[in-house]
Design a protein around this motif. Structure first.
Motif, PDB file in Angstrom:
ATOM      1  N   UNK A 177       0.805  -1.225   0.000  1.00 47.26           N
ATOM      2  CA  UNK A 177       0.000   0.000   0.000  1.00 47.26           C
ATOM      3  C   UNK A 177       0.837   1.273   0.000  1.00 47.26           C
ATOM      4  N   UNK A 178       2.142   1.153   0.251  1.00 47.00           N
ATOM      5  CA  UNK A 178       3.021   2.330   0.269  1.00 47.00           C
ATOM      6  C   UNK A 178       3.760   2.502  -1.064  1.00 47.00           C
ATOM      7  N   UNK A 179       3.320   1.849  -2.107  1.00 48.88           N
ATOM      8  CA  UNK A 179       4.016   1.896  -3.394  1.00 48.88           C
ATOM      9  C   UNK A 179       4.172   3.325  -3.903  1.00 48.88           C
ATOM     10  N   UNK A 180       5.364   3.640  -4.428  1.00 48.53           N
ATOM     11  CA  UNK A 180       5.685   4.962  -4.984  1.00 48.53           C
ATOM     12  C   UNK A 180       5.238   6.082  -4.040  1.00 48.53           C
ATOM     13  N   UNK A 181       5.754   6.108  -2.808  1.00 50.05           N
ATOM     14  CA  UNK A 181       5.261   7.073  -1.816  1.00 50.05           C
ATOM     15  C   UNK A 181       5.489   8.528  -2.199  1.00 50.05           C
ATOM     16  N   UNK A 182       6.652   8.834  -2.786  1.00 46.72           N
ATOM     17  CA  UNK A 182       6.921  10.223  -3.169  1.00 46.72           C
ATOM     18  C   UNK A 182       5.958  10.717  -4.226  1.00 46.72           C
ATOM     19  N   UNK A 183       5.735   9.912  -5.248  1.00 44.92           N
ATOM     20  CA  UNK A 183       4.798  10.289  -6.301  1.00 44.92           C
ATOM     21  C   UNK A 183       3.373  10.373  -5.765  1.00 44.92           C
ATOM     22  N   UNK A 184       3.037   9.467  -4.842  1.00 43.04           N
ATOM     23  CA  UNK A 184       1.710   9.519  -4.238  1.00 43.04           C
ATOM     24  C   UNK A 184       1.494  10.802  -3.459  1.00 43.04           C
ATOM     25  N   UNK A 185       2.500  11.226  -2.715  1.00 39.42           N
ATOM     26  CA  UNK A 185       2.399  12.475  -1.958  1.00 39.42           C
ATOM     27  C   UNK A 185       2.262  13.678  -2.893  1.00 39.42           C
ATOM     28  N   UNK A 186       3.014  13.667  -3.984  1.00 39.42           N
ATOM     29  CA  UNK A 186       2.910  14.773  -4.944  1.00 39.42           C
ATOM     30  C   UNK A 186       1.511  14.805  -5.563  1.00 39.42           C
ATOM     31  N   UNK A 187       1.028  13.637  -5.989  1.00 38.58           N
ATOM     32  CA  UNK A 187      -0.314  13.574  -6.549  1.00 38.58           C
ATOM     33  C   UNK A 187      -1.376  14.008  -5.553  1.00 38.58           C
ATOM     34  N   UNK A 188      -1.243  13.554  -4.310  1.00 39.96           N
ATOM     35  CA  UNK A 188      -2.199  13.936  -3.278  1.00 39.96           C
ATOM     36  C   UNK A 188      -2.173  15.426  -2.999  1.00 39.96           C
ATOM     37  N   UNK A 189      -0.976  16.016  -2.964  1.00 42.81           N
ATOM     38  CA  UNK A 189      -0.852  17.455  -2.712  1.00 42.81           C
ATOM     39  C   UNK A 189      -1.507  18.272  -3.826  1.00 42.81           C
ATOM     40  N   UNK A 190      -1.352  17.798  -5.080  1.00 43.12           N
ATOM     41  CA  UNK A 190      -1.975  18.505  -6.203  1.00 43.12           C
ATOM     42  C   UNK A 190      -3.493  18.458  -6.084  1.00 43.12           C
ATOM     43  N   UNK A 191      -4.038  17.271  -5.787  1.00 47.57           N
ATOM     44  CA  UNK A 191      -5.494  17.144  -5.644  1.00 47.57           C
ATOM     45  C   UNK A 191      -6.020  18.044  -4.528  1.00 47.57           C
ATOM     46  N   UNK A 192      -5.357  17.990  -3.368  1.00 50.73           N
ATOM     47  CA  UNK A 192      -5.816  18.771  -2.222  1.00 50.73           C
ATOM     48  C   UNK A 192      -5.738  20.264  -2.519  1.00 50.73           C
ATOM     49  N   UNK A 193      -4.600  20.726  -3.020  1.00 52.71           N
ATOM     50  CA  UNK A 193      -4.395  22.160  -3.233  1.00 52.71           C
ATOM     51  C   UNK A 193      -5.328  22.714  -4.307  1.00 52.71           C
ATOM     52  N   UNK A 194      -5.375  22.062  -5.465  1.00 55.25           N
ATOM     53  CA  UNK A 194      -6.247  22.552  -6.532  1.00 55.25           C
ATOM     54  C   UNK A 194      -7.719  22.450  -6.137  1.00 55.25           C
ATOM     55  N   UNK A 195      -8.068  21.407  -5.384  1.00 52.42           N
ATOM     56  CA  UNK A 195      -9.447  21.265  -4.941  1.00 52.42           C
ATOM     57  C   UNK A 195      -9.869  22.387  -4.008  1.00 52.42           C
ATOM     58  N   UNK A 457      -2.866  12.921 -11.948  1.00 50.52           N
ATOM     59  CA  UNK A 457      -2.422  11.687 -12.591  1.00 50.52           C
ATOM     60  C   UNK A 457      -1.424  11.976 -13.707  1.00 50.52           C
ATOM     61  N   UNK A 458      -1.694  12.999 -14.510  1.00 51.28           N
ATOM     62  CA  UNK A 458      -0.799  13.360 -15.604  1.00 51.28           C
ATOM     63  C   UNK A 458       0.573  13.747 -15.088  1.00 51.28           C
ATOM     64  N   UNK A 459       0.608  14.505 -13.982  1.00 47.99           N
ATOM     65  CA  UNK A 459       1.886  14.905 -13.393  1.00 47.99           C
ATOM     66  C   UNK A 459       2.649  13.681 -12.886  1.00 47.99           C
ATOM     67  N   UNK A 460       1.946  12.772 -12.222  1.00 42.61           N
ATOM     68  CA  UNK A 460       2.590  11.565 -11.684  1.00 42.61           C
ATOM     69  C   UNK A 460       3.142  10.708 -12.813  1.00 42.61           C
ATOM     70  N   UNK A 461       2.382  10.536 -13.898  1.00 37.14           N
ATOM     71  CA  UNK A 461       2.878   9.753 -15.033  1.00 37.14           C
ATOM     72  C   UNK A 461       4.111  10.414 -15.640  1.00 37.14           C
ATOM     73  N   UNK A 462       4.078  11.738 -15.793  1.00 40.41           N
ATOM     74  CA  UNK A 462       5.219  12.450 -16.368  1.00 40.41           C
ATOM     75  C   UNK A 462       6.459  12.302 -15.487  1.00 40.41           C
ATOM     76  N   UNK A 463       6.292  12.491 -14.180  1.00 40.22           N
ATOM     77  CA  UNK A 463       7.425  12.366 -13.262  1.00 40.22           C
ATOM     78  C   UNK A 463       7.938  10.924 -13.209  1.00 40.22           C
ATOM     79  N   UNK A 464       6.997   9.968 -13.186  1.00 40.01           N
ATOM     80  CA  UNK A 464       7.382   8.567 -13.153  1.00 40.01           C
ATOM     81  C   UNK A 464       8.120   8.147 -14.412  1.00 40.01           C
ATOM     82  N   UNK A 465       7.703   8.673 -15.564  1.00 39.65           N
ATOM     83  CA  UNK A 465       8.377   8.357 -16.820  1.00 39.65           C
ATOM     84  C   UNK A 465       9.807   8.917 -16.833  1.00 39.65           C
ATOM     85  N   UNK A 466       9.954  10.130 -16.280  1.00 40.88           N
ATOM     86  CA  UNK A 466      11.273  10.774 -16.302  1.00 40.88           C
ATOM     87  C   UNK A 466      12.224  10.240 -15.232  1.00 40.88           C
TER      88      UNK A 466
END
Length: 470
Positions: A177-195, A457-466
């Motif tokens: 359940x902790x897979x890709x924690x850094x990317x998960x935190x970034x994705x979560x922060x984007x959702x929370x902030x923009x929301x 999701x788009x940001x996470x995919x871009x960061x994960x790809x790079x």
């Protein structure tokens, strides 16, 4: 034309689900329709017993403990007064001046701690409507605020979240359940902030227009009967000391992390080979850690809330029974997916999805979004997609040097985007709880649960790809 029967059955499934018919019955009927149209009528019964029911049973075998323990934990949190105590504490800390932030944080803390989104909606709604009324914020924004806190970053992005969505890929990718924690935190922060920014902008626009809270019937009498089985909430008047209320939530995440990163990695599983020769223990530890965390948290909650129960037996029974419909609904959708995957026309659809992009992450995101949108369920769409395409994506990821952890996080976040189309059962239930209509609130709900998560999701995919998984 070989895909016609699949497309037709899917469209009918969406239509009747939106009309309120249970997926438990819809799924086998629409699967049967697809089989009949494909010309395999003579094999109808074997397909039902050997394909549909086998897939349903395998799903139950894999995920029943998570559904059961999660529903029980949520019910006990509600009936002990722990959920209300946490929500009231946030209300006192931030006040009606920050009504939107208060509601989002209260929902986020509870869902990240393992409380069912339906329990959270029932527990938070009375507080939310009072805060919004005092702050003169339109009531139509209550449902989007609850959706942001419950259906987005804590459900799919934050590492360690005990949501069923975050547990499903474990079986297919051997992750946790902790897979890709850094990317998960970034994705979560984007959702929370923009929301939050979006909801605050809607609040300011409403104030400028002089809209106010509006005239609404806020009498909750009959609410439980209106939403039926989704009523899993406890007595909102019951509370308990804040520290004791927070303890079980902290334990869910803490114990899960302890076993995931501390205890299980250092264990030698050779002693299991004699009795379970075909089992790969390293692919099961993610699920085992979550089960242990929920069991320990339930026991601790029962101990610290002695004396807080109106009827402990009723609370336990209600929590256990409350897990039955969600898991059978999802398992029935998985059975439907297995039947569809066995038809000749599915090969065309599978190849089209797999070839959407040379990047497996983009292809996976498209598949999860499409199936979650079709079923109106993030867990259902995710389960069907991984049941039918999980092995393909794992192979593609291995060939491309992509970590299974990154596959896990992208899959979960993708399933949490188009799952909340208008026919989604969770959205319909949320609107029922809040006594709002699609016309009043759905566009803002869609901004919270579709548009903003898609950006994250788009940001996470871009960061994960790079940069790969981190």
């Amino acid at each position: 034309m070989s895909t016609f029967e699949i497309v037709l059955s899917v469209l009918l499934l969406m239509f009747f689900a939106y009309r309120g018919y249970t997926v438990l019955l819809l799924a086998p009927i629409m699967a049967a329709l697809a089989v009949i149209l494909s010309g395999d009528t003579a094999q109808m019964l074997p397909i039902y017993t050997e394909t549909f029911m086998r897939a349903l049973g395998n799903y139950m075998l894999a995920f029943f403990p998570i559904f059961l323990l999660g529903a029980l934990f949520g019910q006990l949190m509600a009936d002990s007064g722990a959920a209300t105590a946490i929500a009231k504490w946030i209300e006192r800390s931030l006040g009606s001046r920050h009504a939107i932030l208060t509601v989002v944080l209260a929902c986020g803390i509870l869902t990240y701690g393992g409380v069912s989104l339906f329990v959270v909606a029932f527990a938070i709604y009375p507080i939310a409507k009072s805060l919004f009324r005092d702050a003169d914020i339109p009531k139509r924004l209550v449902a989007p605020a609850i959706a942001l806190g419950s259906f987005t970053f804590t459900m799919t992005a934050l590492p360690g979240t005990p949501s069923i969505q975050n547990a499903i890929p474990i079986k297919y990718f051997g992750t946790n359940t902790f897979s890709a924690p850094g990317l998960g935190l970034i994705g979560g922060a984007i959702m929370f902030t923009l929301g939050i920014l979006w909801l605050r902008s809607r609040e300011k626009a409403a104030r400028a227009a002089g809209e106010g809270y509006g005239e609404h019937d806020d009498n909750d009498a009959g609410l439980r009967a209106m939403v039926g089985e989704a009523d899993m909430s406890g007595d909102p008047g019951r509370t308990m000391p804040l520290m004791l209320a927070l303890l079980p939530l902290v334990l869910v995440i803490g114990i899960n992390a302890l076993f995931t990163y501390g205890i299980f990695p250092g264990m030698d599983w050779a002693f299991l080979k004699e009795r379970f020769p075909t089992m790969d223990a390293t692919r099961q530890t993610g699920m085992w850690a979550l089960i242990i965390a929920l069991v320990v948290s339930i026991i601790v909650l029962l101990l610290v809330s002695i004396g807080c129960w109106a009827n402990l037996q009723q609370s336990i029974n209600k929590g256990v029974l409350g897990s039955m419909l969600p898991i059978f609904n999802t398992a029935s959708e998985v059975g439907y997916g297995a039947v569809i995957a066995s038809l000749a026309g599915f090969a065309i659809i599978r190849d089209a999805v797999l070839n959407v992009s040379s990047n497996p992450l983009i292809s996976e995101a498209v598949a999860m979004n499409v199936l979650a949108g079709i079923t109106g369920s993030s867990s259902g769409g995710l389960s069907i997609a991984l049941q039918t395409l999980g092995a393909d994506y794992l192979r593609m990821a291995n060939e491309a040097g992509i970590s299974p952890d990154l596959l896990h996080r992208v899959a979960v976040m993708s399933a949490g985007v188009f799952d909340s189309l208008p026919h989604c059962g969770a959205i319909i239930t949320l609107l029922s709880i809040c006594k709002l209509t699609h016309k009043q609130s759905y566009l803002n709900i869609a901004a919270m649960t579709i548009v903003i998560p898609l950006i994250a999701l788009s940001v996470v995919i871009a960061l994960g790809t790079m940069f790969g998984s981190f």
